[in-house]
Design an enzyme around this catalytic site. Structure first.
Site, PDB file in Angstrom:
ATOM      1  N   THR A  47       0.830  -1.210   0.000  1.00  0.00           N
ATOM      2  CA  THR A  47       0.000   0.000   0.000  1.00  0.00           C
ATOM      3  C   THR A  47       0.860   1.255   0.000  1.00  0.00           C
ATOM      4  O   THR A  47       0.584   2.222  -0.722  1.00  0.00           O
ATOM      5  CB  THR A  47      -0.913   0.015   1.242  1.00  0.00           C
ATOM      6  OG1 THR A  47      -1.607  -1.217   1.318  1.00  0.00           O
ATOM      7  CG2 THR A  47      -1.906   1.156   1.179  1.00  0.00           C
ATOM      8  N   TYR A 110     -13.406  -3.829  -1.454  1.00  0.00           N
ATOM      9  CA  TYR A 110     -14.536  -3.256  -2.187  1.00  0.00           C
ATOM     10  C   TYR A 110     -15.684  -4.234  -2.423  1.00  0.00           C
ATOM     11  O   TYR A 110     -16.830  -3.917  -2.111  1.00  0.00           O
ATOM     12  CB  TYR A 110     -14.092  -2.625  -3.527  1.00  0.00           C
ATOM     13  CG  TYR A 110     -15.182  -1.807  -4.175  1.00  0.00           C
ATOM     14  CD1 TYR A 110     -15.556  -0.578  -3.635  1.00  0.00           C
ATOM     15  CD2 TYR A 110     -15.852  -2.270  -5.297  1.00  0.00           C
ATOM     16  CE1 TYR A 110     -16.581   0.166  -4.212  1.00  0.00           C
ATOM     17  CE2 TYR A 110     -16.869  -1.539  -5.877  1.00  0.00           C
ATOM     18  CZ  TYR A 110     -17.241  -0.316  -5.336  1.00  0.00           C
ATOM     19  OH  TYR A 110     -18.242   0.411  -5.898  1.00  0.00           O
ATOM     20  N   TYR A 136      -2.759 -10.718   4.256  1.00  0.00           N
ATOM     21  CA  TYR A 136      -2.693  -9.329   4.718  1.00  0.00           C
ATOM     22  C   TYR A 136      -4.109  -8.850   5.018  1.00  0.00           C
ATOM     23  O   TYR A 136      -4.923  -8.680   4.115  1.00  0.00           O
ATOM     24  CB  TYR A 136      -2.015  -8.453   3.659  1.00  0.00           C
ATOM     25  CG  TYR A 136      -1.901  -6.986   3.998  1.00  0.00           C
ATOM     26  CD1 TYR A 136      -1.981  -6.510   5.311  1.00  0.00           C
ATOM     27  CD2 TYR A 136      -1.686  -6.053   2.983  1.00  0.00           C
ATOM     28  CE1 TYR A 136      -1.869  -5.163   5.597  1.00  0.00           C
ATOM     29  CE2 TYR A 136      -1.569  -4.703   3.263  1.00  0.00           C
ATOM     30  CZ  TYR A 136      -1.655  -4.257   4.567  1.00  0.00           C
ATOM     31  OH  TYR A 136      -1.548  -2.915   4.855  1.00  0.00           O
ATOM     32  N   ARG A 141      -8.731  -0.386   5.101  1.00  0.00           N
ATOM     33  CA  ARG A 141      -8.599  -0.132   3.666  1.00  0.00           C
ATOM     34  C   ARG A 141      -9.487  -1.035   2.818  1.00  0.00           C
ATOM     35  O   ARG A 141      -9.935  -0.637   1.751  1.00  0.00           O
ATOM     36  CB  ARG A 141      -7.135  -0.293   3.227  1.00  0.00           C
ATOM     37  CG  ARG A 141      -6.240   0.840   3.704  1.00  0.00           C
ATOM     38  CD  ARG A 141      -4.850   0.728   3.108  1.00  0.00           C
ATOM     39  NE  ARG A 141      -3.973   1.796   3.549  1.00  0.00           N
ATOM     40  CZ  ARG A 141      -3.876   2.991   2.972  1.00  0.00           C
ATOM     41  NH1 ARG A 141      -4.615   3.280   1.922  1.00  0.00           N
ATOM     42  NH2 ARG A 141      -3.042   3.902   3.447  1.00  0.00           N
ATOM     43  N   LYS A 164       0.177 -10.721   7.777  1.00  0.00           N
ATOM     44  CA  LYS A 164       0.402  -9.333   8.196  1.00  0.00           C
ATOM     45  C   LYS A 164      -0.949  -8.855   8.711  1.00  0.00           C
ATOM     46  O   LYS A 164      -1.893  -8.681   7.931  1.00  0.00           O
ATOM     47  CB  LYS A 164       0.892  -8.476   7.033  1.00  0.00           C
ATOM     48  CG  LYS A 164       1.068  -6.999   7.404  1.00  0.00           C
ATOM     49  CD  LYS A 164       1.433  -6.137   6.202  1.00  0.00           C
ATOM     50  CE  LYS A 164       1.528  -4.666   6.614  1.00  0.00           C
ATOM     51  NZ  LYS A 164       1.798  -3.778   5.447  1.00  0.00           N
ATOM     52  N   ILE A 206       5.756  -5.638   9.430  1.00  0.00           N
ATOM     53  CA  ILE A 206       6.010  -5.014   8.128  1.00  0.00           C
ATOM     54  C   ILE A 206       5.634  -3.558   8.328  1.00  0.00           C
ATOM     55  O   ILE A 206       4.466  -3.223   8.495  1.00  0.00           O
ATOM     56  CB  ILE A 206       5.215  -5.677   6.991  1.00  0.00           C
ATOM     57  CG1 ILE A 206       5.736  -7.103   6.764  1.00  0.00           C
ATOM     58  CG2 ILE A 206       5.348  -4.864   5.705  1.00  0.00           C
ATOM     59  CD1 ILE A 206       4.976  -7.893   5.719  1.00  0.00           C
TER      60      ILE A 206
END
Length: 291
Positions: A47, A110, A136, A141, A164, A206
């Site tokens: 990202t 989304y 992840y 997000r 993550k 991370i």
């Protein structure tokens, strides 16, 4: 097998020139700055890289450049994820496995799949990927949270070596750590919660801020992993203000302002993002001068 991803990885930002093109000298500077600072591995096309605004050709040339500059000094994880499972499989077919050590694949955003949909999305990737996979989870997000139960179910698949986790709910992190297989990595995706996660049995981070303060942040995580908890927390408390600044106006505007102040690369970003405001840049400058 997965131990090489313990410690601090950094989600590399993509330096840009004023005209919006990739600043490859800046990429070189950033990669070397992170490696010289003692981090354990690099993450490309995450990202923080503004990867959603990079064209296919730009992604290819950026990744090739990072790999060349790294020159096999550190493991490299590449971001390959999205909300189109078929497109991810296509991308995996084209990857040069000799250049990377694992892929980082984000929960589909989304279209908000169910937990069962998430499981089958990753099951197909697991069955296809030529490289080990880090899940992840970043609900802020993606718009949906992959639960601890789904993560633990996925942890039993052969090719999935860790997660993550950037859920922001520490209880969920603890549930994963409590019941995970011994060799399944729990890697924090939250700079503030990374050390608490390590203290609870996690494997590292991370990081975004880790590329601005690679020496200090990676040493803090190593202290935590080796059981020097109080010393590690003292280091975290010293960094807390600048971690807040890094995200105050969104990522990567904050970290790019930090990198500019440190002379690593410029702070240009691509629309719809904007660079850090003068007020934030001033706070960052004062912190760095006094740190």
């Amino acid at each position: 097998m997965s131990g090489f991803l313990r410690g601090t990885g950094v989600a590399l930002a993509t330096p840009f020139n004023k005209d919006g093109s990739i600043d490859f000298d800046g990429v070189t500077s950033l990669v070397n700055y992170c490696i010289d600072g003692g981090i354990e591995y690099l993450v490309v096309l995450g990202t923080t890289a503004e990867s959603v605004t990079l064209s296919k050709e730009e992604k290819k040339t950026l990744v090739q450049h990072v790999v060349k500059v790294n020159n096999k000094r550190l493991p490299v994880v590449i971001g390959i994820g999205g909300n189109n499972t078929a497109a991810i499989l296509e991308e995996l077919e084209q990857i040069d496995t000799s250049e990377f050590d694992a892929i980082l694949s984000v929960v589909p955003m989304y279209n908000k799949p169910t937990q069962e949909g998430m499981y089958h999305h990753y099951k197909v990737i697991n069955d296809t990927s030529p490289l080990p996979i880090l899940l992840y989870n970043v609900p802020s997000r993606t718009g949906s949270n992959m639960t601890a139960e789904t993560t633990l179910r996925l942890s039993k698949l052969d090719n999935i070596i860790g997660i993550k986790e950037a859920v922001g709910d520490f209880t969920q992190v603890l549930r994963i750590i409590k019941d995970k297989p011994d060799d399944f990595l729990v890697i924090s995706g939250d700079d503030t919660l990374a050390l608490p996660a390590v203290a609870a049995g996690g494997d590292g981070v991370i990081s975004v801020i880790g590329q601005g303060f690679p020496k200090e942040f990676s040493e803090m995580i190593r202290l935590g992993l080796s059981g020097h908890i109080q010393q590690a927390f003292n280091a975290l408390y010293g960094l807390l203000p600048v971690i807040d600044y890094a995200f105050e106006e969104g990522n990567p505007a904050g970290i790019k302002s930090i990198l500019k102040t440190k002379g690593v690369c410029d702070d240009n970003v691509r629309l719809p993002l904007l660079p850090a405001t003068q007020d934030l840049a001033k706070k960052i400058k004062v912190f760095i001068e006094n740190y």
